[in-house]
Design an enzyme around this catalytic site. Structure first.
Site, short mmCIF file in Angstrom:
data_model
loop_
_atom_site.label_atom_id
_atom_site.label_comp_id
_atom_site.label_asym_id
_atom_site.label_seq_id
_atom_site.Cartn_x
_atom_site.Cartn_y
_atom_site.Cartn_z
N GLU A 265 -0.82 28.33 7.87
CA GLU A 265 -2.04 28.72 7.25
C GLU A 265 -3.36 28.77 7.98
OE1 GLU A 265 -3.07 26.78 3.34
OE2 GLU A 265 -0.90 26.62 2.78
N GLU A 319 -7.06 35.43 -5.43
CA GLU A 319 -6.30 34.66 -6.58
C GLU A 319 -7.36 34.12 -7.62
OE1 GLU A 319 -2.64 32.55 -5.27
OE2 GLU A 319 -3.59 33.12 -3.37
N LYS A 322 -7.19 30.19 -9.49
CA LYS A 322 -7.30 29.29 -8.58
C LYS A 322 -8.47 28.26 -8.85
CE LYS A 322 -5.76 28.76 -4.44
NZ LYS A 322 -5.53 28.70 -3.09
N GLU A 328 -12.17 29.56 -3.01
CA GLU A 328 -10.84 29.39 -3.23
C GLU A 328 -10.33 30.59 -3.75
OE1 GLU A 328 -9.04 26.49 -3.03
OE2 GLU A 328 -10.39 25.07 -2.74
#
Length: 413
Positions: A265, A319, A322, A328
């Protein structure tokens, strides 16, 4: 931590006006996360993946809808087994049942090449989880052996960079002493089964924690004076490579110099709260664009210049479900409607049409709901929910661990 990936991607690039053939970027992947209620169906994600030349995707679960949709596409998958399953996966029968249900049915049509057991387990400071990690890895590997799949599917786990106690200078990199009791046998296992060591690395956190002292150009791969490791005399012009070399040093210190490292990541958010310094579309464009440009040049780190950088960017989509700060929910290359989150300068990326994702999806970066959108898979790992540092330590300490705003300052003087 969990961030800019849930899938992998490789690109046909057009950076600085130059087009980079897809063949040159085979080591880049994308994390394909699904903590959202407005994402396109997996069938409609395929054109987006192809439009950017991606050949690798990393999941945090083993979503059958995704794995089935990508059958016969040639895309390689890393699938995940969530932290919440580690305890039961210690049991060989449970592990074999999981592999039979979540891996074997999709082979060979879908190219599953790796299973990550848990995510950043050792830095959750949960002794039960930490004690279950290696036994779970061993049980899943044994299941693969019993089913004749171990030659095509490897087993590993992804670690947070905060497993490091020392990262300055890179040549002095060392793991936290309290974690070596878990790390040493894990490293022995990875060596025995020929699996890579996965690390999640985010220069963004170091900058966010100390924006007035950490040079932005140094973390964004922009032109800068750079720094010299006073022990190795190696020159570093970006923080990510310094972080990676600190990991190499830490592995060497434990006797595992030859263990391959992959960056599972890394990424940069395009939007954040008022106190989240640097979370802008322009910085996200520079970080990811410059990173991809470096990799297309087959440039390794100063300590391992000949090693291929296998890097998974976080993430495919913004997203909206989250938790935590705004950043985030804004690590994605794409918005849920299939349009780019920002212009990256990649051929086929900046001009993606919404027609590529005909399934209904919301247009909002942080929210949006659509009755036709797929719900969050129930099997998603809870360990992936937050990109923020997994430990409860002060963020300045986390910054120091990640490369160290304090270490960096003295390193740069």
């Amino acid at each position: 931590m969990e961030r800019f990936r849930f899938c992998s991607f490789l690109f046909t690039l057009a950076l600085s006006g130059s087009v980079y053939p897809a063949a040159l970027v085979g080591s880049i992947g994308i994390n394909y996360g699904q903590i959202a209620n407005n994402l396109p169906s997996p069938d409609n994600v395929i054109p987006l993946v192809k439009s950017i030349g991606a050949t690798k995707l990393k999941l945090y679960d083993a979503d059958p809808l995704v794995l089935r949709a990508f059958a016969n596409t040639g895309v390689e998958f890393i699938v995940g087994l969530g932290n919440e399953y580690l305890s039961e996966m210690r049991e060989p029968d449970q592990a074999e049942a999981w592999v039979k249900s979540n891996v074997r049915p999709f082979l060979p049509a879908t190219k599953i090449t790796c299973i990550t057991i848990g995510n950043e387990v050792l830095t959750f400071n949960d002794s039960s989880l930490s004690q279950s990690l290696l036994p779970a890895m061993q049980s899943v590997h044994t299941a693969l052996v019993n089913l004749g799949l171990d030659k095509q599917v490897s087993v590993t786990t992804a670690h947070s960079l905060s497993t490091l106690e020392t990262s300055y200078p890179p040549s002095a990199g060392a793991f936290r002493q309290d974690l070596t009791v878990y790390l040493s046998p894990i490293l022995a296992f990875l060596t025995k089964v020929n699996s890579p060591f996965l690390i999640n690395a985010y220069p963004y956190f170091a900058y966010k924690a100390n924006p007035k002292q950490v040079p932005l150009d140094f973390v964004l791969f922009q032109a800068n004076q750079g720094v010299v490791d006073p022990v190795s005399n190696l020159h570093y012009d970006n923080m990510l490579f310094a972080q990676i070399d600190a990991v190499y040093s830490a592995l060497t210190a434990l006797g595992y110099k030859k263990l391959p490292v992959q960056i599972s990541e890394t990424g940069w958010p395009s939007k954040g709260d008022a106190d989240e310094a640097g979370a802008t579309p322009d910085n996200a464009k520079k970080y990811n664009g410059n990173l991809i440009k470096l990799i297309t040049r087959k440039k390794g780190t100063p300590m391992r210049p000949s090693s291929d950088l296998n890097i998974y960017v976080f993430a495919m989509f913004n997203e909206n479900m989250k938790p935590g700060p705004t950043s985030e929910r804004n690590y994605g290359l794409f918005k849920p409607d299939g349009s780019p989150a920002y212009a990256l300068g990649i051929a086929g990326f900046d001009g993606v049409s919404n027609n590529n994702t005909s399934a209904g999806a919301g247009n909002s970066d942080d929210g949006g709901n659509n009755s036709d959108a797929r719900p969050t898979p129930s099997s998603s790992s809870t360990g992936y929910l937050s990109i923020s540092p997994a430990t409860e330590r002060d963020e300045c300490v986390t910054s120091l661990v990640i490369f160290g705003s304090l270490g960096l300052l003295s390193f740069m003087l």
